[in-house]
Design a protein around this motif. Structure first.
Motif, PDB file in Angstrom:
ATOM      1  N   ASP A   1      16.555 -29.230  25.570  1.00 45.36           N
ATOM      2  CA  ASP A   1      15.755 -30.119  24.724  1.00 45.36           C
ATOM      3  C   ASP A   1      15.481 -29.506  23.361  1.00 45.36           C
ATOM      4  OD1 ASP A   1      15.326 -32.419  26.332  1.00 45.36           O
ATOM      5  OD2 ASP A   1      14.079 -31.206  27.648  1.00 45.36           O
ATOM      6  N   ARG A   2      16.415 -28.748  22.857  1.00 45.45           N
ATOM      7  CA  ARG A   2      16.261 -28.055  21.578  1.00 45.45           C
ATOM      8  C   ARG A   2      15.916 -29.033  20.456  1.00 45.45           C
ATOM      9  NH1 ARG A   2      18.964 -23.360  19.145  1.00 45.45           N
ATOM     10  NH2 ARG A   2      19.045 -23.639  16.882  1.00 45.45           N
ATOM     11  N   GLY A   3      16.667 -30.139  20.372  1.00 45.95           N
ATOM     12  CA  GLY A   3      16.443 -31.104  19.293  1.00 45.95           C
ATOM     13  C   GLY A   3      15.048 -31.696  19.336  1.00 45.95           C
ATOM     14  N   LEU A   4      14.549 -32.010  20.533  1.00 42.73           N
ATOM     15  CA  LEU A   4      13.214 -32.585  20.673  1.00 42.73           C
ATOM     16  C   LEU A   4      12.142 -31.563  20.309  1.00 42.73           C
ATOM     17  CD1 LEU A   4      11.624 -35.072  21.463  1.00 42.73           C
ATOM     18  CD2 LEU A   4      11.700 -34.310  23.843  1.00 42.73           C
ATOM     19  N   LEU A   5      12.317 -30.320  20.750  1.00 38.58           N
ATOM     20  CA  LEU A   5      11.349 -29.271  20.433  1.00 38.58           C
ATOM     21  C   LEU A   5      11.273 -29.009  18.933  1.00 38.58           C
ATOM     22  CD1 LEU A   5      11.960 -26.673  23.283  1.00 38.58           C
ATOM     23  CD2 LEU A   5       9.832 -27.884  22.824  1.00 38.58           C
ATOM     24  N   LEU A   6      12.381 -29.255  18.239  1.00 31.23           N
ATOM     25  CA  LEU A   6      12.428 -28.996  16.803  1.00 31.23           C
ATOM     26  C   LEU A   6      12.288 -30.278  15.985  1.00 31.23           C
ATOM     27  CD1 LEU A   6      15.284 -26.331  16.749  1.00 31.23           C
ATOM     28  CD2 LEU A   6      12.820 -25.936  16.588  1.00 31.23           C
ATOM     29  N   SER A   7      11.731 -31.326  16.596  1.00 24.57           N
ATOM     30  CA  SER A   7      11.524 -32.578  15.858  1.00 24.57           C
ATOM     31  C   SER A   7      10.195 -32.583  15.104  1.00 24.57           C
ATOM     32  CB  SER A   7      11.578 -33.774  16.823  1.00 24.57           C
ATOM     33  OG  SER A   7      10.540 -33.689  17.788  1.00 24.57           O
ATOM     34  N   VAL A   8       9.326 -31.608  15.386  1.00 26.78           N
ATOM     35  CA  VAL A   8       8.056 -31.467  14.665  1.00 26.78           C
ATOM     36  C   VAL A   8       7.891 -30.004  14.273  1.00 26.78           C
ATOM     37  CG1 VAL A   8       6.998 -33.330  15.989  1.00 26.78           C
ATOM     38  CG2 VAL A   8       6.673 -30.986  16.734  1.00 26.78           C
ATOM     39  N   LYS A   9       6.940 -29.738  13.391  1.00 26.51           N
ATOM     40  CA  LYS A   9       6.666 -28.355  12.994  1.00 26.51           C
ATOM     41  C   LYS A   9       6.107 -27.560  14.167  1.00 26.51           C
ATOM     42  CE  LYS A   9       5.736 -28.711   8.030  1.00 26.51           C
ATOM     43  NZ  LYS A   9       4.711 -28.545   6.982  1.00 26.51           N
ATOM     44  N   SER A  10       6.493 -26.307  14.232  1.00 26.76           N
ATOM     45  CA  SER A  10       5.891 -25.409  15.212  1.00 26.76           C
ATOM     46  C   SER A  10       4.431 -25.189  14.836  1.00 26.76           C
ATOM     47  CB  SER A  10       6.644 -24.084  15.235  1.00 26.76           C
ATOM     48  OG  SER A  10       8.007 -24.292  15.568  1.00 26.76           O
ATOM     49  N   GLY A  11       3.664 -24.621  15.786  1.00 26.35           N
ATOM     50  CA  GLY A  11       2.238 -24.462  15.536  1.00 26.35           C
ATOM     51  C   GLY A  11       1.737 -23.054  15.775  1.00 26.35           C
ATOM     52  N   LEU A  12       0.624 -22.714  15.109  1.00 31.29           N
ATOM     53  CA  LEU A  12      -0.036 -21.438  15.333  1.00 31.29           C
ATOM     54  C   LEU A  12      -0.591 -21.402  16.753  1.00 31.29           C
ATOM     55  CD1 LEU A  12      -2.434 -19.686  12.822  1.00 31.29           C
ATOM     56  CD2 LEU A  12      -2.904 -19.692  15.259  1.00 31.29           C
ATOM     57  N   THR A  13      -1.132 -22.522  17.204  1.00 30.94           N
ATOM     58  CA  THR A  13      -1.569 -22.675  18.586  1.00 30.94           C
ATOM     59  C   THR A  13      -1.081 -24.026  19.072  1.00 30.94           C
ATOM     60  OG1 THR A  13      -3.459 -22.627  20.100  1.00 30.94           O
ATOM     61  CG2 THR A  13      -3.799 -23.715  17.985  1.00 30.94           C
TER      62      THR A  13
END
Length: 476
Positions: free
Chosen positions: A414-426
């Motif tokens: 699910d790489r594409g889905l995980l990278l569809s939004v910005k990562s987060g500090l938490t």
């Protein structure tokens, strides 16, 4: 998902509406004082206060406009419906402001916002007319830009159905889309489109890098949707007309052909702007509050290891597969800095620790890679504080999926889905056990967050993060 259809157009509408409302407010006052022949019974010098109050109350108008759907494509396209709702929005907004002004004047004794009743009537009328004219101008400009083939959504049409043929013949610059390729049998591809035909959907995505895909077939729906997400494009499904009544999605029509946008995440369009604003606001506040602590940690790092950098930069992935440097206080010994856990344990002659590390959720007690100060920073999560600067820069969000190293996602489905939004500090995974759950469980929580994001969920995660940090939950 890099390019939202009509997003820029709606931003200009929002800005144009704000200007039209403020100018109408000012002109309503000017009209009553200088053009209306009836005598006035108030000080004309109150104009500046009136205009400032109009600017401060601008959000009321914009909220009412949004609530009436005046930034949705379904309303904007229908001129009569848009005009009717603009009139309704102008009346409702003025009534809300008059009600607010009545209670404000009664409770505080301050002068009324409308020194003459006719000013409020003029304001409602002028706002309606100004909004109608302003929106007509912006729409005309938007169409002119599209006719020059600018700002169009580059689209691939895929699937064997009559809808494919209708879409290829019906899509024009006026629709906001531009077909750059088609994947379908010859039967459904008109002669003039044969040169843009691809035999493989995967090849079309790779070579064309489209902004959107319109799937007009009934086969490979799940597969094509996933491939589209992996390429960070929008996925539209074009069903048979008879099935529309069973669908609850947002249906649009191109040349009488229905298309439904299937979003990978609700965190798009206006939601992304809202989230970025909140990141900047709270990121700045938290950076200021944490600055004294960060200074003390930096000094302690330099005292303990004068010749080693206090800040560690690690390459991570964020939205749309973009790499960035994640800032953290260095907690790992310099000789193992920049190495993967497997490489570090191999270097120290203890490769067996790598398997134990992974099996225990990326954790082993008294990890030999860490300094004594580093172990303290990790346990208290203080090593994460420099990431506030990543938030301000826009690399990551305050809340989102964990920013992963490229190697961690290399073979992830699910790489594409995980990278569809910005990562987060938490994020949801971090406050749900962090080190006490497996890698796959953390990714499942991240995917849940991506697909079910709401502002309320962000607030919940924020307060759960504070509780986790104070209670040292999951931080080992």
């Amino acid at each position: 998902m890099r390019k939202e259809p009509g997003f820029t157009y709606r931003i200009f509408l929002l800005i144009g509406d704000a200007l039209a409302i403020v100018l109408s407010f000012g002109f309503a006052y000017y009209f009553r004082v200088n053009i209306d022949s009836r005598p006035i019974y108030f000080e004309a010098s109150e104009f500046s206060n009136f205009l400032v109050s109009g600017v401060l109350l601008l959000p009321v108008w914009l909220i009412v406009l949004s609530s009436l759907g005046l930034y949705s494509k379904a309303v904007i396209k229908r001129r009569f419906l848009q005009a009717w709702r603009l009139l309704l929005a102008s009346i409702v907004s003025i009534m809300v402001i008059i009600t607010y002004d009545f209670f404000r004047t009664s409770l505080t004794g301050r002068p009324t916002l409308f020194p003459a009743v006719m000013i409020s009537i003029y304001a409602a009328l002028f706002c309606f007319v100004a909004l109608l004219i302003e929106r007509s101008i912006i729409t005309a400009v938007n169409r002119a830009v599209h006719r020059r083939n600018m700002g169009l959504i580059r689209t691939v049409v895929v699937g064997d159905s009559d809808n494919t043929t209708q879409l290829l013949q019906g899509i024009s610059p006026e629709t906001g889309f531009k077909v750059v390729g088609v994947v379908a049998s010859d039967k459904y591809v008109p002669e003039e489109w044969q040169k843009r035909k691809y035999e493989s959907f995967e090849k079309a995505l790779k070579n064309l890098r489209p902004d959107a895909v319109i799937h007009a077939g009934s086969e490979h729906i799940e597969e094509y949707n996933k491939m589209t997400i992996d390429h960070h494009a929008l996925y539209y499904y074009s069903p048979a007309e008879s099935s529309i009544i069973t669908l609850s999605g947002n249906v649009e029509f191109i040349a009488a052909t229905p298309i439904i946008l299937v979003r990978a995440t609700p965190l798009s369009g206006a939601a992304r702007i809202y989230k970025r604003f909140m990141d900047l606001l709270f990121g700045l506040i938290l950076t200021i509050l944490a600055s004294p602590i960060m200074l003390i940690i930096w000094i302690a790092q330099k005292i303990a290891e004068p010749h080693s950098p206090a800040i560690y930069k690690d390459t991570r992935l964020t939205r749309f597969n973009e790499e960035f440097s994640l800032y953290k206080f260095r907690s790992i010994k310099q000789e193992y800095s920049g190495l993967t856990p497997e490489e570090a344990f191999e270097k120290m002659g203890k490769p067996e620790l790598a398997e134990r590390y992974r099996n225990q959720g990326d954790y082993i007690k008294n990890d030999p890679r860490y300094t004594k100060l580093g172990l303290f920073l990790r346990k208290t999560s203080l090593d994460e504080l420099p990431q506030f600067f990543n938030v301000l820069k826009g690399d990551i969000s305050l809340i989102g999926p964990r920013a992963l190293q490229p190697a961690e996602l290399r073979d992830y489905g699910d790489r594409g889905l995980l990278l569809s939004v910005k990562s987060g500090l938490t994020g949801l995974a971090q406050v749900s056990g962090r080190r006490n759950i497996s890698f796959n469980e953390r990714r499942a929580l991240d995917i849940y967050y991506i697909q079910n994001w709401t502002p309320a969920l962000d607030v919940q995660i924020f307060f759960r993060t504070i509780a986790s940090v104070l209670g040292h939950e999951g931080a080992k």
